[in-house]
Design a protein around this motif. Structure first.
Motif, PDB file in Angstrom:
ATOM      1  N   ILE A  96      -7.753   8.995   0.784  1.00  0.00           N
ATOM      2  CA  ILE A  96      -7.752   8.562  -0.451  1.00  0.00           C
ATOM      3  C   ILE A  96      -7.048   9.562  -1.511  1.00  0.00           C
ATOM      4  CG2 ILE A  96      -9.512   7.850  -2.396  1.00  0.00           C
ATOM      5  CD1 ILE A  96     -11.270   7.166  -0.772  1.00  0.00           C
ATOM      6  N   GLN A  97      -7.594  11.483  -0.743  1.00  0.00           N
ATOM      7  CA  GLN A  97      -6.795  12.376  -1.594  1.00  0.00           C
ATOM      8  C   GLN A  97      -5.351  12.927  -1.569  1.00  0.00           C
ATOM      9  OE1 GLN A  97      -9.368  15.206  -1.316  1.00  0.00           O
ATOM     10  NE2 GLN A  97     -11.302  14.774  -2.129  1.00  0.00           N
ATOM     11  N   TYR A  98      -5.200  11.811  -0.972  1.00  0.00           N
ATOM     12  CA  TYR A  98      -3.399  12.031   0.020  1.00  0.00           C
ATOM     13  C   TYR A  98      -2.643  11.154  -0.734  1.00  0.00           C
ATOM     14  CZ  TYR A  98       0.185  13.641   3.378  1.00  0.00           C
ATOM     15  OH  TYR A  98       1.604  13.801   3.434  1.00  0.00           O
ATOM     16  N   ASP A  99      -1.484  11.921  -1.573  1.00  0.00           N
ATOM     17  CA  ASP A  99      -0.891  11.310  -3.055  1.00  0.00           C
ATOM     18  C   ASP A  99      -0.202  10.089  -1.946  1.00  0.00           C
ATOM     19  OD1 ASP A  99       0.368  11.162  -4.771  1.00  0.00           O
ATOM     20  OD2 ASP A  99       1.913  12.409  -4.503  1.00  0.00           O
ATOM     21  N   GLY A 100      -0.088   9.447  -2.768  1.00  0.00           N
ATOM     22  CA  GLY A 100       0.803   7.673  -2.457  1.00  0.00           C
ATOM     23  C   GLY A 100       0.218   6.729  -0.616  1.00  0.00           C
ATOM     24  N   LEU A 101      -1.124   7.391  -0.252  1.00  0.00           N
ATOM     25  CA  LEU A 101      -1.530   7.460   0.653  1.00  0.00           C
ATOM     26  C   LEU A 101      -1.847   5.543   0.918  1.00  0.00           C
ATOM     27  CD1 LEU A 101      -2.695   8.863   4.099  1.00  0.00           C
ATOM     28  CD2 LEU A 101      -3.407   6.562   3.225  1.00  0.00           C
ATOM     29  N   ILE A 102      -3.209   5.592   0.081  1.00  0.00           N
ATOM     30  CA  ILE A 102      -4.068   4.798  -0.078  1.00  0.00           C
ATOM     31  C   ILE A 102      -3.018   3.805  -0.977  1.00  0.00           C
ATOM     32  CG2 ILE A 102      -5.409   3.341  -1.435  1.00  0.00           C
ATOM     33  CD1 ILE A 102      -6.769   4.870   1.061  1.00  0.00           C
ATOM     34  N   LYS A 103      -2.032   3.438  -1.946  1.00  0.00           N
ATOM     35  CA  LYS A 103      -1.020   2.836  -2.596  1.00  0.00           C
ATOM     36  C   LYS A 103      -0.056   2.045  -1.423  1.00  0.00           C
ATOM     37  CE  LYS A 103       2.584   3.159  -6.416  1.00  0.00           C
ATOM     38  NZ  LYS A 103       3.545   4.326  -7.028  1.00  0.00           N
ATOM     39  N   SER A 104       0.187   2.702  -0.437  1.00  0.00           N
ATOM     40  CA  SER A 104       0.936   2.342   0.638  1.00  0.00           C
ATOM     41  C   SER A 104       0.316   1.444   1.050  1.00  0.00           C
ATOM     42  CB  SER A 104       1.384   3.379   1.203  1.00  0.00           C
ATOM     43  OG  SER A 104       2.511   4.491   0.718  1.00  0.00           O
ATOM     44  N   VAL A 105      -0.838   2.062   1.883  1.00  0.00           N
ATOM     45  CA  VAL A 105      -1.582   0.466   2.332  1.00  0.00           C
ATOM     46  C   VAL A 105      -1.997  -0.525   1.517  1.00  0.00           C
ATOM     47  CG1 VAL A 105      -3.993  -0.205   3.435  1.00  0.00           C
ATOM     48  CG2 VAL A 105      -2.526   2.463   3.581  1.00  0.00           C
ATOM     49  N   ILE A 106      -2.039  -0.198  -0.296  1.00  0.00           N
ATOM     50  CA  ILE A 106      -2.822  -1.795  -0.624  1.00  0.00           C
ATOM     51  C   ILE A 106      -1.379  -2.225  -0.543  1.00  0.00           C
ATOM     52  CG2 ILE A 106      -3.186  -1.841  -3.414  1.00  0.00           C
ATOM     53  CD1 ILE A 106      -4.977   0.910  -3.465  1.00  0.00           C
ATOM     54  N   SER A 107      -0.054  -2.026  -0.971  1.00  0.00           N
ATOM     55  CA  SER A 107       1.051  -2.627  -0.892  1.00  0.00           C
ATOM     56  C   SER A 107       1.297  -3.487   0.136  1.00  0.00           C
ATOM     57  CB  SER A 107       2.179  -1.638  -1.201  1.00  0.00           C
ATOM     58  OG  SER A 107       2.249  -1.309  -0.107  1.00  0.00           O
ATOM     59  N   VAL A 108       0.490  -2.932   1.622  1.00  0.00           N
ATOM     60  CA  VAL A 108       1.356  -4.310   2.572  1.00  0.00           C
ATOM     61  C   VAL A 108      -0.217  -5.076   2.511  1.00  0.00           C
ATOM     62  CG1 VAL A 108       0.157  -3.843   5.045  1.00  0.00           C
ATOM     63  CG2 VAL A 108       1.724  -2.170   3.743  1.00  0.00           C
ATOM     64  N   VAL A 109      -1.791  -4.940   1.346  1.00  0.00           N
ATOM     65  CA  VAL A 109      -2.074  -6.215   1.248  1.00  0.00           C
ATOM     66  C   VAL A 109      -1.649  -6.792  -0.138  1.00  0.00           C
ATOM     67  CG1 VAL A 109      -4.562  -6.030   0.535  1.00  0.00           C
ATOM     68  CG2 VAL A 109      -4.227  -4.678   2.430  1.00  0.00           C
ATOM     69  N   ALA A 110      -1.553  -7.005  -0.921  1.00  0.00           N
ATOM     70  CA  ALA A 110      -0.910  -7.400  -2.409  1.00  0.00           C
ATOM     71  C   ALA A 110       0.134  -8.429  -1.472  1.00  0.00           C
ATOM     72  CB  ALA A 110      -1.095  -6.063  -3.777  1.00  0.00           C
ATOM     73  N   GLY A 111       0.736  -7.608  -1.418  1.00  0.00           N
ATOM     74  CA  GLY A 111       2.456  -8.075  -0.930  1.00  0.00           C
ATOM     75  C   GLY A 111       2.352  -9.433  -0.108  1.00  0.00           C
ATOM     76  N   ASP A 112       1.826  -8.633   0.992  1.00  0.00           N
ATOM     77  CA  ASP A 112       1.741  -9.501   2.320  1.00  0.00           C
ATOM     78  C   ASP A 112       0.971 -10.751   2.175  1.00  0.00           C
ATOM     79  OD1 ASP A 112       3.109  -7.112   4.958  1.00  0.00           O
ATOM     80  OD2 ASP A 112       4.460  -8.695   2.866  1.00  0.00           O
ATOM     81  N   ALA A 113      -0.396 -11.033   1.393  1.00  0.00           N
ATOM     82  CA  ALA A 113      -1.412 -11.271   1.738  1.00  0.00           C
ATOM     83  C   ALA A 113      -0.665 -13.207   1.306  1.00  0.00           C
ATOM     84  CB  ALA A 113      -2.756 -11.278   0.717  1.00  0.00           C
ATOM     85  N   PHE A 114      -0.248 -13.855   0.610  1.00  0.00           N
ATOM     86  CA  PHE A 114       0.082 -14.934   0.074  1.00  0.00           C
ATOM     87  C   PHE A 114       1.754 -15.744   0.691  1.00  0.00           C
ATOM     88  CE2 PHE A 114      -2.632 -13.518  -2.677  1.00  0.00           C
ATOM     89  CZ  PHE A 114      -3.881 -15.008  -3.065  1.00  0.00           C
ATOM     90  N   GLU A 115       2.797 -14.691   1.735  1.00  0.00           N
ATOM     91  CA  GLU A 115       3.745 -14.665   2.303  1.00  0.00           C
ATOM     92  C   GLU A 115       3.713 -14.808   3.624  1.00  0.00           C
ATOM     93  OE1 GLU A 115       5.952 -11.661   0.877  1.00  0.00           O
ATOM     94  OE2 GLU A 115       5.432 -11.723  -1.232  1.00  0.00           O
ATOM     95  N   GLY A 116       2.130 -14.761   4.105  1.00  0.00           N
ATOM     96  CA  GLY A 116       1.959 -15.042   5.378  1.00  0.00           C
ATOM     97  C   GLY A 116       3.116 -13.913   6.625  1.00  0.00           C
ATOM     98  N   VAL A 117       3.920 -13.234   5.715  1.00  0.00           N
ATOM     99  CA  VAL A 117       4.325 -12.685   6.595  1.00  0.00           C
ATOM    100  C   VAL A 117       4.381 -11.028   7.358  1.00  0.00           C
ATOM    101  CG1 VAL A 117       6.716 -10.760   5.745  1.00  0.00           C
ATOM    102  CG2 VAL A 117       6.281 -12.837   5.001  1.00  0.00           C
ATOM    103  N   ASN A 118       4.385 -10.877   8.562  1.00  0.00           N
ATOM    104  CA  ASN A 118       3.889 -10.002   9.369  1.00  0.00           C
ATOM    105  C   ASN A 118       1.767  -9.425   9.090  1.00  0.00           C
ATOM    106  OD1 ASN A 118       4.132  -7.413  10.206  1.00  0.00           O
ATOM    107  ND2 ASN A 118       4.968  -6.270   9.126  1.00  0.00           N
ATOM    108  N   ASP A 119       1.439 -10.899   9.607  1.00  0.00           N
ATOM    109  CA  ASP A 119      -0.304 -10.070   9.901  1.00  0.00           C
ATOM    110  C   ASP A 119      -1.253  -9.386  10.385  1.00  0.00           C
ATOM    111  OD1 ASP A 119       0.155 -12.870   8.552  1.00  0.00           O
ATOM    112  OD2 ASP A 119      -0.022 -14.206   9.814  1.00  0.00           O
ATOM    113  N   VAL A 120      -0.069  -8.972  11.472  1.00  0.00           N
ATOM    114  CA  VAL A 120      -0.548  -8.111  12.395  1.00  0.00           C
ATOM    115  C   VAL A 120      -0.451  -6.627  11.208  1.00  0.00           C
ATOM    116  CG1 VAL A 120      -0.142  -6.403  13.856  1.00  0.00           C
ATOM    117  CG2 VAL A 120       0.258  -8.707  14.421  1.00  0.00           C
ATOM    118  N   ALA A 121       0.579  -6.665  10.574  1.00  0.00           N
ATOM    119  CA  ALA A 121       1.024  -5.488   9.717  1.00  0.00           C
ATOM    120  C   ALA A 121      -0.498  -5.734   8.075  1.00  0.00           C
ATOM    121  CB  ALA A 121       2.152  -5.059   9.002  1.00  0.00           C
TER     122      ALA A 121
END
Length: 216
Positions: A59-84
């Protein structure tokens, strides 16, 4: 990936200076050389997070959680890269298992909005991955009032509880139970539009086989 799955290597891998920047670089690329690269990078993070010592540091590592969130928020409705996307959810879920991390995830910019943003998704697997993270976070008593006051969270949970079945409904009801278990939320939860009607309707619904299994 396999090395990150061993208890003795999770923390050393996190501490190795070049590891996390390399994984984050793959995750953050809009067009990675292969979608498998992003999936594996997220699985490594998922494995590293499955440890008592690493989640708070993640959580404290700069940019890490933001990167994980971007995958969740970016792919959730597009059906792209479900495994990621699934690996991203599981990373957050592993972090949320740690008591001290729950309110930190809730208040991390964009994290809870990403979680709640997928609860109305028609894909059942999306909700199955998001709700366990929300459930773990709801175990933190100090954020329950803010959970209740979130603009879409409770309405989405009521929609799931009233219209879905199986483990998804069970998780939604468990979260509602946790949110209501606070001195400042009990009365507002009782008065929340649709709350009592939805809960009473659930009482009369039979448990599915999946729900029975989840409760055993």
């Amino acid at each position: 990936k396999n090395m990150a799955n061993h208890p003795d290597t999770k923390k050393p891998m996190f501490d190795f200076p070049r590891c996390l920047p390399a994984f984050m670089d793959v995750i953050n690329r809009e067009k990675p050389k292969s979608k498998t690269h992003k999936e594996i990078a997220l699985q490594v993070l998922q494995n590293i997070a499955n440890n008592d010592k690493t989640p708070m540091q993640m959580i404290q590592y700069d940019g890490l959680i933001k990167s994980v969130i971007s995958v969740v928020a970016g792919d959730a409705f597009e059906g792209v890269n479900d495994v990621a996307r699934t690996n991203a959810w599981l990373t957050l879920q592993n972090i949320s298992f740690i008591t001290e991390c729950r309110d930190k995830l809730f208040y991390f910019p964009g994290c809870f909005d990403a979680l709640t943003g997928v609860l109305d998704n028609k894909e059942d697997n999306v909700k199955k991955n998001a709700l366990p993270v929300c459930l773990n976070i709801s175990l933190a008593t100090n954020i329950r009032e803010d959970m209740l006051n979130h603009s879409t969270f409770i309405p989405s949970l009521l929609n799931i509880a009233g219209n879905e079945e199986g483990i998804v409904r069970e998780k939604a009801l468990s979260i509602l139970r946790n949110v209501a278990n606070h001195e400042k939320t009990r009365s507002p939860m009782f008065d929340f539009p649709g709350m009592i009607d939805t809960l009473l309707s659930v009482v009369n619904k039979p448990l599915t086989t999946e729900s029975k299994t989840a409760r055993e």
